[in-house]
Design an enzyme around this catalytic site. Structure first.
Site, short mmCIF file in Angstrom:
data_model
loop_
_atom_site.label_atom_id
_atom_site.label_comp_id
_atom_site.label_asym_id
_atom_site.label_seq_id
_atom_site.Cartn_x
_atom_site.Cartn_y
_atom_site.Cartn_z
N TYR A 255 -28.16 41.49 11.94
CA TYR A 255 -28.23 42.61 12.41
C TYR A 255 -28.44 43.71 11.09
O TYR A 255 -28.99 44.39 10.28
CB TYR A 255 -26.99 43.38 13.07
N CYS A 302 -21.22 39.41 10.91
CA CYS A 302 -21.22 39.63 12.13
C CYS A 302 -19.42 39.29 12.20
O CYS A 302 -19.13 38.87 11.62
CB CYS A 302 -21.92 37.81 12.70
N MET A 303 -19.09 39.59 13.49
CA MET A 303 -17.35 39.45 14.06
C MET A 303 -17.84 38.08 13.99
O MET A 303 -16.00 38.36 13.06
CB MET A 303 -18.02 40.16 15.61
#
Length: 361
Positions: A255, A302-303
């Protein structure tokens, strides 16, 4: 055995835990109450409680919430469970029936105890979080003793892990004054005050029957106290490589496009992310161990996943990647990259990370 394997594992080293407990008991000169709150500081309540209960220097286990107390009592380890925070009136009889030792800090709380309860008087000596102030604590303790319910008394240091121990000594003076004013009990009163910082900084505290080292039992101490006792981190966290690909030169990863490949770069995706407790704020600084080498995490964490540079390595899907371990790359490093402390990283390790007894790689 299920073929649905966990993507991440927390490997718990029993020898490290046992060694830490022995060292801390020797330094405090007392048996220990091991805090297993917050899922045993992220290490796994069931696993840690079972291992610790078998240790000869462990008197009992301490928890922070009634549900934790219920879970710890249900393990039937044979060791007492102490609740450190106040239960509601409705929870008191349930916990007393389970044999959980209850904190008491007011005459109203003392009056609400059933006759078979065992109480630990909570004294606020300056933390200003929970407990009765010293003058009130004496009255509460005398009432508990009159009813035959007083098993222990405790306080909590606010700054015993700091270089300046002046306030810690003042808290200890206030606590001892309360203990001196309490009437005799049929069995010696179980007085406890020392958290991990106090065990390391103050050592043996005359008049104390128990000590409560938390993070130190799991292998961590402030830098200025590490020389006082040899401690070994108990947890290693690993996750599996789930995908391999090559990022062409000039393209970005994750991201926000924070990292751009300076050349064609072999990249491995790893099955762990901030939902599993790996700090998102470590983005741009974090490193991992893969195939024996330290490699950077690429782009935004990231998650559920993170990506790493595996240039020159023979890595396959399913291979382990070490996020932190006992030495070389520790949770202290991860906490620093994330701008936080070991407590937060360890207790943040999520349920998708399977706790298991395992050897450190």
């Amino acid at each position: 055995m299920s073929v649905l394997a966990p993507r991440a594992r927390a490997l718990i080293d029993p020898d490290a835990l046992r060694g830490n407990l022995s060292v801390l008991a020797a330094r405090s000169g007392t048996p220990l109450i091991l805090p297993v709150k917050a899922n045993a500081y992220g290490h796994g309540l069931t696993l840690i409680a079972t291992l610790a209960a078998a240790h000869p220097d462990v008197w009992g286990l301490a928890v922070a919430t009634p549900r934790e107390a219920q879970a710890a009592a249900a393990l039937n380890t044979g060791k007492p469970v102490l609740l450190l925070t106040p239960p509601t009136p409705a929870e008191v009889p349930v916990l007393a029936d389970l044999g959980v030792r209850l904190p008491v800090a007011s005459l109203a709380e003392a009056a609400a105890l059933p006759a078979h309860a065992r109480a630990h008087l909570k004294v606020d000596t300056g933390m200003n979080r929970l407990g009765a102030r010293p003058d009130e604590a004496v009255a509460v303790g005398r009432e508990l003793a009159r009813r035959g319910l007083l098993e222990g008394a405790y306080t909590h240091f606010a700054s015993a892990d700091e270089p300046d121990l002046g306030f810690a000594h003042e808290q200890l003076r206030r606590f001892r004054a309360v203990l001196d004013a309490l009437p005799p009990t049929p069995r010696p009163l179980l007085a406890h005050a020392a958290n991990g910082g106090a065990v390391l900084s103050l050592g043996r505290l005359p008049g104390m029957a128990l000590a409560r080292p938390g993070l130190a039992a799991y292998g961590f101490a402030p830098a200025h106290l590490r020389a006082h006792a040899p401690l070994t981190p108990v947890m290693t966290v690993q996750a599996s490589v789930t995908h391999l690909h090559t990022v062409p030169a000039g393209e970005t990863v994750s991201y926000g496009g924070l990292w751009r490949a300076p050349r064609d770069t072999p990249v491995a995706t790893v099955g762990i992310g901030y939902a599993d407790g790996y700090p998102r704020n470590a983005t741009g600084r974090a490193e991992v161990l893969v195939a024996g080498q330290r490699r950077p995490v690429l782009g935004r964490i990231c998650m559920d996943q993170l990506m790493i540079d595996v240039t020159g390595l023979n890595v396959q899907p399913g291979d382990p990647v070490t996020l932190w371990t006992q030495r070389g790359l520790t949770v202290t490093d991860v906490a620093a990259w994330g701008g936080t402390v070991e407590y937060e990283v360890l207790t943040g390790v999520g349920d998708r990370v399977e706790r298991q007894v395992g050897e450190t790689p």
